[in-house]
Design a protein around this motif. Structure first.
Motif, PDB file in Angstrom:
ATOM      1  N   ILE A  82       0.864  -1.175   0.000  1.00 31.82           N
ATOM      2  CA  ILE A  82       0.000   0.000   0.000  1.00 31.82           C
ATOM      3  C   ILE A  82       0.903   1.229   0.000  1.00 31.82           C
ATOM      4  CG2 ILE A  82      -1.755   1.295   1.261  1.00 31.82           C
ATOM      5  CD1 ILE A  82      -2.595  -1.401   2.551  1.00 31.82           C
ATOM      6  N   LEU A  83       0.764   2.054  -1.027  1.00 32.32           N
ATOM      7  CA  LEU A  83       1.531   3.296  -1.106  1.00 32.32           C
ATOM      8  C   LEU A  83       0.635   4.444  -0.666  1.00 32.32           C
ATOM      9  CD1 LEU A  83       4.009   4.966  -1.797  1.00 32.32           C
ATOM     10  CD2 LEU A  83       3.220   5.018  -4.176  1.00 32.32           C
ATOM     11  N   ASP A  84       0.931   4.992   0.494  1.00 30.60           N
ATOM     12  CA  ASP A  84       0.162   6.089   1.096  1.00 30.60           C
ATOM     13  C   ASP A  84       0.984   7.366   0.963  1.00 30.60           C
ATOM     14  OD1 ASP A  84      -1.281   7.829   2.710  1.00 30.60           O
ATOM     15  OD2 ASP A  84      -0.564   6.943   4.568  1.00 30.60           O
ATOM     16  N   SER A  85       0.742   8.091  -0.109  1.00 29.00           N
ATOM     17  CA  SER A  85       1.459   9.334  -0.346  1.00 29.00           C
ATOM     18  C   SER A  85       0.568  10.236  -1.192  1.00 29.00           C
ATOM     19  CB  SER A  85       2.781   9.053  -1.071  1.00 29.00           C
ATOM     20  OG  SER A  85       3.510  10.243  -1.247  1.00 29.00           O
ATOM     21  N   ILE A  86       1.013  11.437  -1.464  1.00 24.24           N
ATOM     22  CA  ILE A  86       0.205  12.354  -2.259  1.00 24.24           C
ATOM     23  C   ILE A  86      -0.033  11.777  -3.651  1.00 24.24           C
ATOM     24  CG2 ILE A  86       0.135  14.636  -3.324  1.00 24.24           C
ATOM     25  CD1 ILE A  86       1.713  15.655  -0.943  1.00 24.24           C
ATOM     26  N   ASN A  87       1.023  11.240  -4.265  1.00 25.38           N
ATOM     27  CA  ASN A  87       0.931  10.658  -5.611  1.00 25.38           C
ATOM     28  C   ASN A  87       0.195  11.610  -6.547  1.00 25.38           C
ATOM     29  OD1 ASN A  87       2.217   8.223  -4.743  1.00 25.38           O
ATOM     30  ND2 ASN A  87       0.295   7.681  -3.767  1.00 25.38           N
ATOM     31  N   ASN A  88       0.606  12.869  -6.514  1.00 29.75           N
ATOM     32  CA  ASN A  88      -0.115  13.930  -7.206  1.00 29.75           C
ATOM     33  C   ASN A  88       0.203  14.066  -8.682  1.00 29.75           C
ATOM     34  OD1 ASN A  88       2.484  14.832  -6.560  1.00 29.75           O
ATOM     35  ND2 ASN A  88       1.855  16.956  -6.386  1.00 29.75           N
ATOM     36  N   ILE A  89       1.237  13.446  -9.164  1.00 32.39           N
ATOM     37  CA  ILE A  89       1.654  13.589 -10.550  1.00 32.39           C
ATOM     38  C   ILE A  89       1.226  12.344 -11.325  1.00 32.39           C
ATOM     39  CG2 ILE A  89       3.629  13.950 -12.092  1.00 32.39           C
ATOM     40  CD1 ILE A  89       3.367  16.233 -10.106  1.00 32.39           C
ATOM     41  N   LYS A  90       0.470  12.534 -12.417  1.00 24.70           N
ATOM     42  CA  LYS A  90      -0.015  11.365 -13.159  1.00 24.70           C
ATOM     43  C   LYS A  90       1.140  10.573 -13.769  1.00 24.70           C
ATOM     44  CE  LYS A  90      -1.324  13.997 -17.255  1.00 24.70           C
ATOM     45  NZ  LYS A  90      -2.423  14.418 -18.098  1.00 24.70           N
ATOM     46  N   GLY A  91       2.233  11.234 -14.127  1.00 21.75           N
ATOM     47  CA  GLY A  91       3.402  10.520 -14.653  1.00 21.75           C
ATOM     48  C   GLY A  91       3.997   9.569 -13.614  1.00 21.75           C
ATOM     49  N   MET A 109      -6.153   2.036  -7.789  1.00 26.58           N
ATOM     50  CA  MET A 109      -5.982   3.409  -7.322  1.00 26.58           C
ATOM     51  C   MET A 109      -7.132   3.739  -6.378  1.00 26.58           C
ATOM     52  SD  MET A 109      -4.283   6.325  -7.714  1.00 26.58           S
ATOM     53  CE  MET A 109      -3.297   5.754  -9.075  1.00 26.58           C
ATOM     54  N   VAL A 110      -6.803   4.319  -5.224  1.00 24.83           N
ATOM     55  CA  VAL A 110      -7.812   4.792  -4.280  1.00 24.83           C
ATOM     56  C   VAL A 110      -7.634   6.298  -4.167  1.00 24.83           C
ATOM     57  CG1 VAL A 110      -8.664   4.696  -1.913  1.00 24.83           C
ATOM     58  CG2 VAL A 110      -7.791   2.609  -3.004  1.00 24.83           C
ATOM     59  N   HIS A 111      -8.671   7.024  -4.591  1.00 21.23           N
ATOM     60  CA  HIS A 111      -8.624   8.488  -4.551  1.00 21.23           C
ATOM     61  C   HIS A 111      -9.419   8.973  -3.345  1.00 21.23           C
ATOM     62  CE1 HIS A 111     -10.057  12.521  -6.392  1.00 21.23           C
ATOM     63  NE2 HIS A 111      -8.996  12.710  -5.654  1.00 21.23           N
ATOM     64  N   VAL A 112      -8.743   9.630  -2.413  1.00 24.04           N
ATOM     65  CA  VAL A 112      -9.404  10.217  -1.256  1.00 24.04           C
ATOM     66  C   VAL A 112      -9.777  11.643  -1.669  1.00 24.04           C
ATOM     67  CG1 VAL A 112      -9.227  10.774   1.188  1.00 24.04           C
ATOM     68  CG2 VAL A 112      -8.052   8.758   0.288  1.00 24.04           C
ATOM     69  N   ASP A 113     -11.042  11.811  -2.012  1.00 24.67           N
ATOM     70  CA  ASP A 113     -11.530  13.052  -2.611  1.00 24.67           C
ATOM     71  C   ASP A 113     -12.124  13.961  -1.532  1.00 24.67           C
ATOM     72  OD1 ASP A 113     -12.338  14.972  -4.378  1.00 24.67           O
ATOM     73  OD2 ASP A 113     -13.967  13.794  -5.261  1.00 24.67           O
ATOM     74  N   GLU A 144      -2.945  16.503  -9.726  1.00 24.01           N
ATOM     75  CA  GLU A 144      -3.607  16.010 -10.934  1.00 24.01           C
ATOM     76  C   GLU A 144      -4.534  14.872 -10.521  1.00 24.01           C
ATOM     77  OE1 GLU A 144      -0.127  14.967 -13.214  1.00 24.01           O
ATOM     78  OE2 GLU A 144      -0.039  16.949 -14.124  1.00 24.01           O
ATOM     79  N   ARG A 145      -5.839  15.130 -10.587  1.00 21.94           N
ATOM     80  CA  ARG A 145      -6.835  14.143 -10.173  1.00 21.94           C
ATOM     81  C   ARG A 145      -6.742  12.892 -11.035  1.00 21.94           C
ATOM     82  NH1 ARG A 145     -10.948  16.080  -7.038  1.00 21.94           N
ATOM     83  NH2 ARG A 145     -12.410  14.548  -7.844  1.00 21.94           N
ATOM     84  N   PRO A 146      -6.917  11.719 -10.424  1.00 20.66           N
ATOM     85  CA  PRO A 146      -6.915  10.488 -11.231  1.00 20.66           C
ATOM     86  C   PRO A 146      -8.148  10.422 -12.130  1.00 20.66           C
ATOM     87  CG  PRO A 146      -7.401  10.004  -8.930  1.00 20.66           C
ATOM     88  CD  PRO A 146      -7.081  11.459  -9.008  1.00 20.66           C
ATOM     89  N   ASP A 147      -8.004   9.733 -13.244  1.00 14.30           N
ATOM     90  CA  ASP A 147      -9.071   9.593 -14.229  1.00 14.30           C
ATOM     91  C   ASP A 147      -9.160   8.117 -14.608  1.00 14.30           C
ATOM     92  OD1 ASP A 147     -10.737   9.614 -16.442  1.00 14.30           O
ATOM     93  OD2 ASP A 147      -9.712  11.279 -17.433  1.00 14.30           O
ATOM     94  N   ALA A 148     -10.300   7.494 -14.347  1.00 12.67           N
ATOM     95  CA  ALA A 148     -10.474   6.055 -14.586  1.00 12.67           C
ATOM     96  C   ALA A 148     -10.307   5.672 -16.052  1.00 12.67           C
ATOM     97  CB  ALA A 148     -11.838   5.589 -14.076  1.00 12.67           C
ATOM     98  N   ARG A 149     -10.342   6.661 -16.952  1.00 10.89           N
ATOM     99  CA  ARG A 149     -10.121   6.355 -18.368  1.00 10.89           C
ATOM    100  C   ARG A 149      -8.662   6.053 -18.667  1.00 10.89           C
ATOM    101  NH1 ARG A 149     -12.967  11.555 -20.708  1.00 10.89           N
ATOM    102  NH2 ARG A 149     -11.745  12.318 -18.970  1.00 10.89           N
TER     103      ARG A 149
END
Length: 185
Positions: A82-91, A109-113, A144-149
């Motif tokens: 489990i990676l618990d970090s900001i993970n804010n960059i889509k790259g 991916m789990v997005h805490v919105d 950068e918000r995650p996108d399920a597409r």
């Protein structure tokens, strides 16, 4: 509870959105189901402090590299990572997806919105290691918000913590629509 391929679970969200609470609750649920082989990768486990790890571009790059290399060491078929970090960059999330794919493991991916205003309030109220206003604003602005597409953001599960309660209250998962990409040729 037998899982054939131990997955990589990437938790993403704004700074102070409740990601660590979600990670802790996920670990509790897994342990309650008899899955004790979990590795939690986050900044505190690597002895990183918020304002030092994200103070400038080189520090943030080094932080992401350390998180990624730790995930690479742990990922495999014997334990859930489990990676618990900001993970804010889509790259960066794409790189993590590639690592999971190369290791032959599953990925989600789990997005805490949580709204930015609430995150900021939780950061101000936090005792101890909190983000400075400048670092918080910078990270929140660049998120950068995650996108399920996107393949690397799927499957995507969105959790929206209650706004009138602290993040210690159990967030409710809300799976988003998952668009399954065609198989690679």
């Amino acid at each position: 509870a037998t899982i054939k391929a131990m997955p990589l679970v990437v938790i993403t969200g704004q700074p102070c959105s409740g990601k660590s609470t979600v990670a802790a609750q996920l670990m509790q649920v897994l342990q309650a189901r008899g899955i004790d082989t979990c590795n939690l990768v986050d900044e505190p486990s690597l002895h990183l402090f918020r304002n030092t790890a994200y103070k400038d571009v080189p520090s943030e790059k080094n932080t992401r590299a350390l998180l990624k290399s730790t995930v690479e060491r742990y990922i495999g078929r014997k334990e859930i990572t489990i990676l618990d970090s900001i993970n804010n960059i889509k790259g960066f999330r794409y790189e993590l997806w590639c690592i999971a794919k190369a290791a032959g493991t599953r990925y989600c991916m789990v997005h805490v919105d949580t709204p930015v205003e609430q995150c900021k309030a939780w950061n101000i109220a936090r005792a101890g290691d909190k983000y400075s206003d400048a670092i918080f604003d910078d990270l929140a602005c660049r998120y950068e918000r995650p996108d399920a597409r996107n393949r690397w953001d799927a499957p995507l599960f969105t959790i929206k913590p209650c706004l009138d309660q602290p993040p210690a209250s159990p967030p409710q998962p809300v799976p988003t629509q998952v668009l399954v990409p065609p198989p690679q040729q």
